[in-house]
Design a protein around this motif. Structure first.
Motif, mmCIF file in Angstrom:
data_model
loop_
_atom_site.group_PDB
_atom_site.id
_atom_site.type_symbol
_atom_site.label_atom_id
_atom_site.label_comp_id
_atom_site.label_asym_id
_atom_site.label_seq_id
_atom_site.Cartn_x
_atom_site.Cartn_y
_atom_site.Cartn_z
ATOM 1 N N THR A 257 0.833 -1.207 0.000
ATOM 2 C CA THR A 257 0.000 0.000 0.000
ATOM 3 C C THR A 257 0.864 1.252 0.000
ATOM 4 O O THR A 257 0.351 2.356 -0.196
ATOM 5 C CB THR A 257 -0.919 0.014 1.230
ATOM 6 O OG1 THR A 257 -0.112 -0.097 2.418
ATOM 7 C CG2 THR A 257 -1.896 -1.148 1.177
ATOM 8 N N ARG A 258 2.162 1.097 0.242
ATOM 9 C CA ARG A 258 3.074 2.249 0.232
ATOM 10 C C ARG A 258 3.723 2.462 -1.137
ATOM 11 O O ARG A 258 4.639 3.262 -1.265
ATOM 12 C CB ARG A 258 4.160 2.052 1.302
ATOM 13 C CG ARG A 258 3.588 1.984 2.710
ATOM 14 C CD ARG A 258 4.640 1.559 3.718
ATOM 15 N NE ARG A 258 4.050 1.384 5.044
ATOM 16 C CZ ARG A 258 4.212 2.225 6.056
ATOM 17 N NH1 ARG A 258 4.925 3.316 5.877
ATOM 18 N NH2 ARG A 258 3.660 1.994 7.219
ATOM 19 N N TYR A 260 3.636 4.023 -4.603
ATOM 20 C CA TYR A 260 2.935 5.163 -5.216
ATOM 21 C C TYR A 260 3.252 5.316 -6.705
ATOM 22 O O TYR A 260 2.439 5.829 -7.460
ATOM 23 C CB TYR A 260 3.296 6.469 -4.496
ATOM 24 C CG TYR A 260 2.819 6.520 -3.061
ATOM 25 C CD1 TYR A 260 1.558 7.020 -2.750
ATOM 26 C CD2 TYR A 260 3.621 6.061 -2.030
ATOM 27 C CE1 TYR A 260 1.108 7.064 -1.438
ATOM 28 C CE2 TYR A 260 3.183 6.100 -0.717
ATOM 29 C CZ TYR A 260 1.925 6.602 -0.424
ATOM 30 O OH TYR A 260 1.498 6.631 0.884
ATOM 31 N N ARG A 266 -2.583 7.115 -8.392
ATOM 32 C CA ARG A 266 -1.631 7.391 -7.316
ATOM 33 C C ARG A 266 -0.451 8.135 -7.935
ATOM 34 O O ARG A 266 -0.072 7.888 -9.074
ATOM 35 C CB ARG A 266 -1.150 6.119 -6.635
ATOM 36 C CG ARG A 266 -2.258 5.249 -6.096
ATOM 37 C CD ARG A 266 -1.780 4.301 -5.022
ATOM 38 N NE ARG A 266 -1.679 4.967 -3.732
ATOM 39 C CZ ARG A 266 -1.283 4.371 -2.613
ATOM 40 N NH1 ARG A 266 -0.909 3.116 -2.641
ATOM 41 N NH2 ARG A 266 -1.237 5.019 -1.478
ATOM 42 N N ASP A 270 0.464 12.093 -3.647
ATOM 43 C CA ASP A 270 -0.121 11.231 -2.616
ATOM 44 C C ASP A 270 0.926 10.802 -1.590
ATOM 45 O O ASP A 270 0.657 10.790 -0.383
ATOM 46 C CB ASP A 270 -0.749 9.990 -3.261
ATOM 47 C CG ASP A 270 -1.906 10.348 -4.176
ATOM 48 O OD1 ASP A 270 -2.789 11.087 -3.731
ATOM 49 O OD2 ASP A 270 -1.912 9.893 -5.321
ATOM 50 N N SER A 271 2.111 10.458 -2.079
ATOM 51 C CA SER A 271 3.163 10.035 -1.150
ATOM 52 C C SER A 271 3.601 11.195 -0.254
ATOM 53 O O SER A 271 3.825 11.008 0.953
ATOM 54 C CB SER A 271 4.363 9.486 -1.926
ATOM 55 O OG SER A 271 4.987 10.503 -2.682
ATOM 56 N N TYR A 273 1.744 13.762 0.608
ATOM 57 C CA TYR A 273 0.639 14.033 1.526
ATOM 58 C C TYR A 273 0.691 13.073 2.722
ATOM 59 O O TYR A 273 0.586 13.488 3.883
ATOM 60 C CB TYR A 273 -0.685 13.890 0.783
ATOM 61 C CG TYR A 273 -1.912 14.074 1.648
ATOM 62 C CD1 TYR A 273 -2.368 15.345 1.996
ATOM 63 C CD2 TYR A 273 -2.616 12.964 2.107
ATOM 64 C CE1 TYR A 273 -3.494 15.508 2.793
ATOM 65 C CE2 TYR A 273 -3.735 13.116 2.910
ATOM 66 C CZ TYR A 273 -4.176 14.393 3.241
ATOM 67 O OH TYR A 273 -5.276 14.553 4.036
ATOM 68 N N ASP A 274 0.874 11.777 2.447
ATOM 69 C CA ASP A 274 0.949 10.793 3.536
ATOM 70 C C ASP A 274 2.173 11.024 4.406
ATOM 71 O O ASP A 274 2.118 10.868 5.638
ATOM 72 C CB ASP A 274 0.981 9.380 2.954
ATOM 73 C CG ASP A 274 -0.366 8.982 2.352
ATOM 74 O OD1 ASP A 274 -1.355 9.703 2.600
ATOM 75 O OD2 ASP A 274 -0.403 7.960 1.645
ATOM 76 N N ASN A 277 1.607 14.102 6.700
ATOM 77 C CA ASN A 277 0.680 13.750 7.777
ATOM 78 C C ASN A 277 1.351 12.873 8.832
ATOM 79 O O ASN A 277 1.115 13.027 10.039
ATOM 80 C CB ASN A 277 -0.538 13.020 7.211
ATOM 81 C CG ASN A 277 -1.503 13.972 6.527
ATOM 82 O OD1 ASN A 277 -1.453 15.181 6.749
ATOM 83 N ND2 ASN A 277 -2.376 13.442 5.689
ATOM 84 N N HIS A 278 2.187 11.959 8.381
ATOM 85 C CA HIS A 278 2.917 11.084 9.315
ATOM 86 C C HIS A 278 3.858 11.913 10.194
ATOM 87 O O HIS A 278 3.927 11.711 11.416
ATOM 88 C CB HIS A 278 3.704 10.027 8.531
ATOM 89 C CG HIS A 278 4.558 9.150 9.388
ATOM 90 N ND1 HIS A 278 4.051 8.106 10.130
ATOM 91 C CD2 HIS A 278 5.895 9.180 9.637
ATOM 92 C CE1 HIS A 278 5.032 7.524 10.790
ATOM 93 N NE2 HIS A 278 6.162 8.145 10.504
ATOM 94 N N GLU A 281 1.915 13.923 12.773
ATOM 95 C CA GLU A 281 1.403 13.076 13.841
ATOM 96 C C GLU A 281 2.500 12.749 14.843
ATOM 97 O O GLU A 281 2.280 12.790 16.064
ATOM 98 C CB GLU A 281 0.818 11.799 13.232
ATOM 99 C CG GLU A 281 0.207 10.842 14.231
ATOM 100 C CD GLU A 281 -1.005 11.428 14.923
ATOM 101 O OE1 GLU A 281 -1.298 11.001 16.065
ATOM 102 O OE2 GLU A 281 -1.670 12.306 14.323
#
Length: 361
Positions: A257-258, A260, A266, A270-271, A273-274, A277-278, A281
């Protein structure tokens, strides 16, 4: 041993833009004595003005054994995973790189060929043998993909930009698309026969390479300042697209799922953005964040065909897909046309940049 002096010879090894006969001989002697030239950069060692002329040269050199000078071991970092075997491999690589870099231009090709002639290691031989056994086993596999449909063929033909350059046959994408639209039964019978026989026509595997300049380079005297693009026959790319679509259908659900790149819907955005966010967090959790970025150089050029065939078998791809991809990876050739000259070579690894199947393979 340390050697220094005015050698009255020219070689790029010590900064000179040219190489003369004395420079070749001296470079060979230093290489035989396992000496490393310490000159760095392109600053002349002799620079003067006589009359209205500026005279410069690179004739003063200093050389020593590669083990000199000794580095301090006070700040040596102990790595738990480092071993004597890795140390020996590293020393071997450094020695080979130095020999290749230090060899005179006229002898450099033979030095590289000498190392390439050392052959595969045990792991490589095992993969080659496994790939050879697969050629026999795939002929006996019962899980076969169904024939291509007319809709698949028309969608594949519609994918290609008619403004892009064609392959050596000169048939552009719009010509091939019109052929598919007006003779769908003939074209469908052709590609399905290729799928049944597990055969990719040789004439569709002959790439014509054109060389493009990479933008933003300071100079274009080095080969890496250019990007080779392979132009393949469009009919071959249509068959390739059909195979890739089937391959994607089998493989994409099993991919990480990683992943891209080279996937539908994809992209790099997208990569990123993730990733952002990581990071946000973990910052909220007061965690330390480490980012490792790798750029795999020459990924397309280094794709190894035996391992590709082994991976297809490990993923239980249908037998006819494995067979036609096996044929796709055999007897490929490229021809390079540049400045009125043409050179042809057979290829044994890599995926042509510009091919449809390159990214997924």
């Amino acid at each position: 041993m340390v050697v220094g002096g005015d050698v009255n010879s020219k070689s790029p090894w010590w900064g000179s833009p040219t190489e003369d006969r004395r420079g070749k001989r001296l470079a060979g002697l230093l290489n035989e004595l396992d000496l490393q030239v310490l000159n760095e950069g392109s600053t002349p060692t002799f620079d003067t003005v006589r009359g209205d002329k500026t005279l410069t040269s690179f004739v003063d050199i200093t050389a020593c054994k590669h083990s000199i000078p000794q580095l301090s071991q006070k700040n040596k970092v102990n790595l738990s995973w480092w071993s004597e075997e890795l140390a020996n491999l590293k020393r071997g690589v450094v020695t080979k790189k130095r020999r290749i870099r230090s060899a005179p231009q006229s002898c450099r090709r033979s030095v590289v060929d000498e190392y390439l002639a050392e052959g595969d290691n045990g792991e490589h031989r095992a993969v080659r043998e496994q790939a050879a056994r697969l050629s026999v086993r795939t002929a006996l596999l019962g899980n076969e993909d169904p024939p291509f449909t007319a809709l698949e063929l028309k969608q594949a033909a519609h994918k290609f930009n008619p403004k892009k350059a064609p392959g050596a046959d000169g048939l552009t994408a719009d010509i091939c698309a019109q052929t598919v639209y007006h003779k769908p039964e003939f074209c469908l019978s052709l590609v399905n026969k290729c799928l049944t026989l597990g055969y990719f026509p040789v004439v569709w595997k002959q790439a014509t390479v054109v060389v493009l300049r990479k933008p933003g380079k300071d100079e274009y005297t080095r080969p890496k300042s250019y990007r080779p693009i392979g132009l393949l026959p469009v009919m071959g790319k249509i068959l390739e697209r059909l195979i890739v679509n089937r391959l994607m259908w089998h493989l994409v659900p099993r991919l990480s799922t990683r992943q891209y790149g080279f996937l539908p819907q994809r992209s790099t955005e997208d990569s990123l953005y993730d990733l952002v966010n990581h990071i946000r967090e973990k910052l909220k959790q007061k965690k330390i964040i480490t980012l490792v970025s790798l750029d795999i150089e020459g990924a397309f050029d280094s794709a190894w065909w035996p391992m590709i065939r082994v991976r297809l078998a490990e993923e239980n791809c249908p037998g006819n897909i494995q067979r036609i991809l096996g044929s796709y990876l055999e007897n490929r050739s490229v021809s390079l046309r540049y400045l009125g000259e043409e050179v042809k070579r057979r290829t044994t690894k890599g995926c042509v940049q510009g091919s449809t199947g390159g990214p997924i393979l």
